[in-house]
Design a protein around this motif. Structure first.
Motif, PDB file in Angstrom:
ATOM      1  N   LEU A   1       0.744  -1.278   0.118  1.00 36.96           N
ATOM      2  CA  LEU A   1       0.128   0.028  -0.065  1.00 36.96           C
ATOM      3  C   LEU A   1       0.939   1.316   0.039  1.00 36.96           C
ATOM      4  N   GLN A   2       2.078   1.203   0.791  1.00 36.65           N
ATOM      5  CA  GLN A   2       2.735   2.293   1.021  1.00 36.65           C
ATOM      6  C   GLN A   2       3.495   2.728  -0.470  1.00 36.65           C
ATOM      7  N   GLN A   3       3.741   1.511  -1.109  1.00 42.78           N
ATOM      8  CA  GLN A   3       4.697   1.542  -2.264  1.00 42.78           C
ATOM      9  C   GLN A   3       3.574   2.334  -3.409  1.00 42.78           C
ATOM     10  N   LEU A   4       2.424   2.089  -3.278  1.00 43.46           N
ATOM     11  CA  LEU A   4       1.483   2.812  -4.314  1.00 43.46           C
ATOM     12  C   LEU A   4       1.050   4.133  -4.245  1.00 43.46           C
ATOM     13  N   GLN A   5       1.473   4.685  -3.116  1.00 43.10           N
ATOM     14  CA  GLN A   5       1.289   6.068  -2.594  1.00 43.10           C
ATOM     15  C   GLN A   5       2.519   6.950  -3.324  1.00 43.10           C
ATOM     16  N   ASP A   6       2.109   7.940  -3.951  1.00 42.28           N
ATOM     17  CA  ASP A   6       3.212   8.760  -4.448  1.00 42.28           C
ATOM     18  C   ASP A   6       2.634  10.343  -4.330  1.00 42.28           C
ATOM     19  N   GLU A   7       3.340  11.190  -4.866  1.00 47.83           N
ATOM     20  CA  GLU A   7       2.932  12.617  -5.090  1.00 47.83           C
ATOM     21  C   GLU A   7       1.805  12.746  -5.711  1.00 47.83           C
ATOM     22  N   SER A   8       1.188  12.118  -6.760  1.00 47.82           N
ATOM     23  CA  SER A   8      -0.186  12.012  -7.308  1.00 47.82           C
ATOM     24  C   SER A   8      -1.220  11.647  -6.433  1.00 47.82           C
ATOM     25  N   ASN A   9      -0.848  10.822  -5.501  1.00 49.26           N
ATOM     26  CA  ASN A   9      -1.779  10.139  -4.547  1.00 49.26           C
ATOM     27  C   ASN A   9      -1.418  10.037  -3.301  1.00 49.26           C
ATOM     28  N   PRO A  10      -0.954  11.351  -2.724  1.00 46.19           N
ATOM     29  CA  PRO A  10      -0.281  11.435  -1.284  1.00 46.19           C
ATOM     30  C   PRO A  10      -0.952  11.011   0.150  1.00 46.19           C
ATOM     31  N   ASP A  11      -2.307  10.402  -0.117  1.00 47.77           N
ATOM     32  CA  ASP A  11      -3.176  10.319   0.794  1.00 47.77           C
ATOM     33  C   ASP A  11      -3.856   8.636   0.561  1.00 47.77           C
ATOM     34  N   PHE A  12      -3.120   8.109  -0.168  1.00 47.43           N
ATOM     35  CA  PHE A  12      -3.637   6.743  -0.744  1.00 47.43           C
ATOM     36  C   PHE A  12      -4.024   5.788   0.691  1.00 47.43           C
ATOM     37  N   VAL A  13      -2.954   5.861   1.349  1.00 49.37           N
ATOM     38  CA  VAL A  13      -2.834   4.799   2.533  1.00 49.37           C
ATOM     39  C   VAL A  13      -3.901   5.004   3.453  1.00 49.37           C
ATOM     40  N   VAL A  14      -3.906   6.367   3.889  1.00 48.06           N
ATOM     41  CA  VAL A  14      -4.763   6.674   4.907  1.00 48.06           C
ATOM     42  C   VAL A  14      -6.324   6.770   4.299  1.00 48.06           C
ATOM     43  N   GLU A  15      -6.510   6.882   2.842  1.00 51.26           N
ATOM     44  CA  GLU A  15      -7.899   6.557   2.501  1.00 51.26           C
ATOM     45  C   GLU A  15      -8.172   5.230   2.573  1.00 51.26           C
ATOM     46  N   VAL A  16      -7.465   4.480   2.204  1.00 53.04           N
ATOM     47  CA  VAL A  16      -7.632   2.820   2.122  1.00 53.04           C
ATOM     48  C   VAL A  16      -7.720   2.428   3.411  1.00 53.04           C
ATOM     49  N   VAL A  17      -6.993   2.519   4.321  1.00 51.30           N
ATOM     50  CA  VAL A  17      -7.168   2.346   5.748  1.00 51.30           C
ATOM     51  C   VAL A  17      -8.569   2.920   6.398  1.00 51.30           C
ATOM     52  N   SER A  18      -8.821   4.175   6.133  1.00 50.45           N
ATOM     53  CA  SER A  18     -10.249   4.745   6.571  1.00 50.45           C
ATOM     54  C   SER A  18     -11.178   3.836   6.028  1.00 50.45           C
ATOM     55  N   LEU A  19     -11.255   3.669   4.893  1.00 51.50           N
ATOM     56  CA  LEU A  19     -12.456   2.657   4.367  1.00 51.50           C
ATOM     57  C   LEU A  19     -12.188   1.505   5.190  1.00 51.50           C
ATOM     58  N   PHE A  20     -11.074   0.849   5.392  1.00 49.34           N
ATOM     59  CA  PHE A  20     -11.286  -0.422   6.287  1.00 49.34           C
ATOM     60  C   PHE A  20     -11.757  -0.087   7.549  1.00 49.34           C
ATOM     61  N   PHE A  21     -11.500   0.944   8.362  1.00 44.86           N
ATOM     62  CA  PHE A  21     -12.097   1.237   9.550  1.00 44.86           C
ATOM     63  C   PHE A  21     -13.676   1.227   9.391  1.00 44.86           C
ATOM     64  N   ASP A  22     -14.291   2.044   8.589  1.00 44.55           N
ATOM     65  CA  ASP A  22     -15.610   2.174   8.228  1.00 44.55           C
ATOM     66  C   ASP A  22     -16.272   0.738   8.195  1.00 44.55           C
ATOM     67  N   ASP A  23     -15.641   0.056   7.224  1.00 49.77           N
ATOM     68  CA  ASP A  23     -16.041  -1.131   6.666  1.00 49.77           C
ATOM     69  C   ASP A  23     -16.287  -2.015   7.800  1.00 49.77           C
ATOM     70  N   SER A  24     -15.099  -2.224   8.820  1.00 48.33           N
ATOM     71  CA  SER A  24     -14.723  -3.138   9.678  1.00 48.33           C
ATOM     72  C   SER A  24     -15.807  -2.882  10.764  1.00 48.33           C
ATOM     73  N   GLU A  25     -16.112  -1.580  11.377  1.00 45.19           N
ATOM     74  CA  GLU A  25     -17.111  -1.282  12.341  1.00 45.19           C
ATOM     75  C   GLU A  25     -18.462  -1.568  12.019  1.00 45.19           C
ATOM     76  N   LYS A  26     -18.663  -1.438  10.829  1.00 47.42           N
ATOM     77  CA  LYS A  26     -20.025  -1.849  10.245  1.00 47.42           C
ATOM     78  C   LYS A  26     -20.231  -3.349  10.306  1.00 47.42           C
ATOM     79  N   LEU A  27     -18.899  -4.091   9.923  1.00 50.27           N
ATOM     80  CA  LEU A  27     -19.142  -5.608   9.991  1.00 50.27           C
ATOM     81  C   LEU A  27     -19.179  -5.975  11.429  1.00 50.27           C
ATOM     82  N   LEU A  28     -18.447  -5.647  12.411  1.00 45.04           N
ATOM     83  CA  LEU A  28     -18.463  -5.940  13.621  1.00 45.04           C
ATOM     84  C   LEU A  28     -19.710  -5.751  14.592  1.00 45.04           C
ATOM     85  N   ASN A  29     -20.553  -4.826  13.971  1.00 44.62           N
ATOM     86  CA  ASN A  29     -21.923  -4.614  14.548  1.00 44.62           C
ATOM     87  C   ASN A  29     -22.668  -5.581  14.155  1.00 44.62           C
TER      88      ASN A  29
END
Lengths: 176, 154
Positions: free
Chosen positions: B30-58
């Motif tokens: 994931l970190q390797q896929l992040q660059d100047e054109s996509n500087p927030d890629f990791v945070v974005e994907v991980v945030s999706l994971f957080f949202d998705d997981s909390e929903k699933l755990l509920n």
């Protein structure tokens, strides 16, 4: 018909996270990407009917050129239409059967993998998909593009050699 | 604190997350896929994971609380959680999901409930760790430094 400037990949996955991932992987490798969340949306994008296997509304041989999709990569496990169902539909379509289809799955089930490959899948990637997997796609795309053009009776240009010489030649090709 | 010190802290912290098995190589990808054109890629994907997981755990909590548990439904949620945790490199969460699915398959309610507890624990742990990691990164960037690339031995 020469090589397209950029290959266009249609990615199909019901998981938003995985869609984002595959999109980034493909864009990093300079592909144009359209990502959809279901098999039926994929068929819709291609202009194929979603129902019982009837032919597409635009059944001209140039349908795939119009839509401009060079490869389809799809998740296997999806609600409704699975990636396998989608593969079958594509291979049954006269306009799209030549487009390579790659299946992705988080589960390593040999019988599943074999069935997909036997039914026409170009390749099978285990998730999470890596950059090295995406790098394997390019030779498939170049070769298939060339074969599609030959089948349509277009003039041979220097970029479409006979199949048995394909691999050594394509390794030297510079594709932007 | 000087930028160099925070960078050092980030590198050490990240390495510890790998050593302790919270993260695996997929996170590096994931970190390797992040660059100047996509500087927030990791945070974005991980945030999706957080949202998705909390929903699933509920949903898992609700599904396992039913008088007649629908194990297929439970398995479906766990499959999704396994997939997303695998995609971001949250190794310990993924591993609990594997055990969880086995209990679903044999319809073992006690096993499922234990796994639910474990997966929640692992999820909140990795969430905490990742948020700490992102905070360190933010501190570095705010101080004008660049985020060091982690070189791992594997």
């Amino acid at each position: 018909m020469g090589m397209p400037a950029q290959f266009h990949v249609l990615a199909v996955d019901d998981s938003l996270i995985d869609r984002k991932l595959i999109e980034r992987l493909l864009k990093t490798s300079s592909y144009q990407v359209t990502a959809v969340d279901s098999g039926s949306k994929a068929l819709e994008f291609l202009g194929l009917n979603d129902d019982n296997g009837d032919e597409d509304r635009d059944s001209s041989a140039d349908a795939d050129e119009q839509v401009g999709v060079n490869l389809i990569i799809t998740d296997y496990c999806m609600p409704g239409m699975t990636g396998y169902d989608l593969l079958r539909r594509i291979k049954q379509s006269s306009s799209f059967k030549d487009i390579p289809v790659v299946i992705m799955s988080s589960e390593n089930i040999p019988s599943r993998i074999n069935r997909c490959l036997e039914d026409g899948a170009q390749d099978f990637f285990l998730k999470p998909v890596q950059l090295s997997d995406v790098n394997k796609l390019r030779p498939h795309l170049i070769k298939t593009h060339s074969n599609i053009n030959k089948r349509k009776g277009m003039e041979d240009d220097i970029h479409s050699p006979v199949p048995d010489r394909t691999r050594p030649r394509y390794n030297e090709l510079e594709v932007v | 604190m000087e930028v160099v010190q925070i960078q050092r802290r980030l590198v050490d912290y990240t390495k510890s997350l790998f050593m302790e098995g919270f993260l695996d190589g997929q996170f590096l990808q994931l970190q390797q896929l992040q660059d100047e054109s996509n500087p927030d890629f990791v945070v974005e994907v991980v945030s999706l994971f957080f949202d998705d997981s909390e929903k699933l755990l509920n949903e898992l909590t609700i599904a396992l609380d039913q008088p007649n548990v629908d194990f297929k439904k439970v398995d479906g949620h766990v499959h999704q959680l396994k997939g997303s945790s695998s995609s971001i490199g949250a190794q310990r969460v993924k591993n609990v999901c594997i055990a969880f699915r086995n209990f679903c398959e044999v319809q073992n309610i006690e096993g499922c409930l234990t796994c639910l507890q474990q997966v929640k624990q692992e999820y909140y742990l990795v969430k905490n760790k990742l948020e700490t990691l992102f905070r360190l990164e933010q501190q570095i960037v705010a101080s004008g430094g660049s985020i060091p690339m982690i070189e791992m031995g594997f």
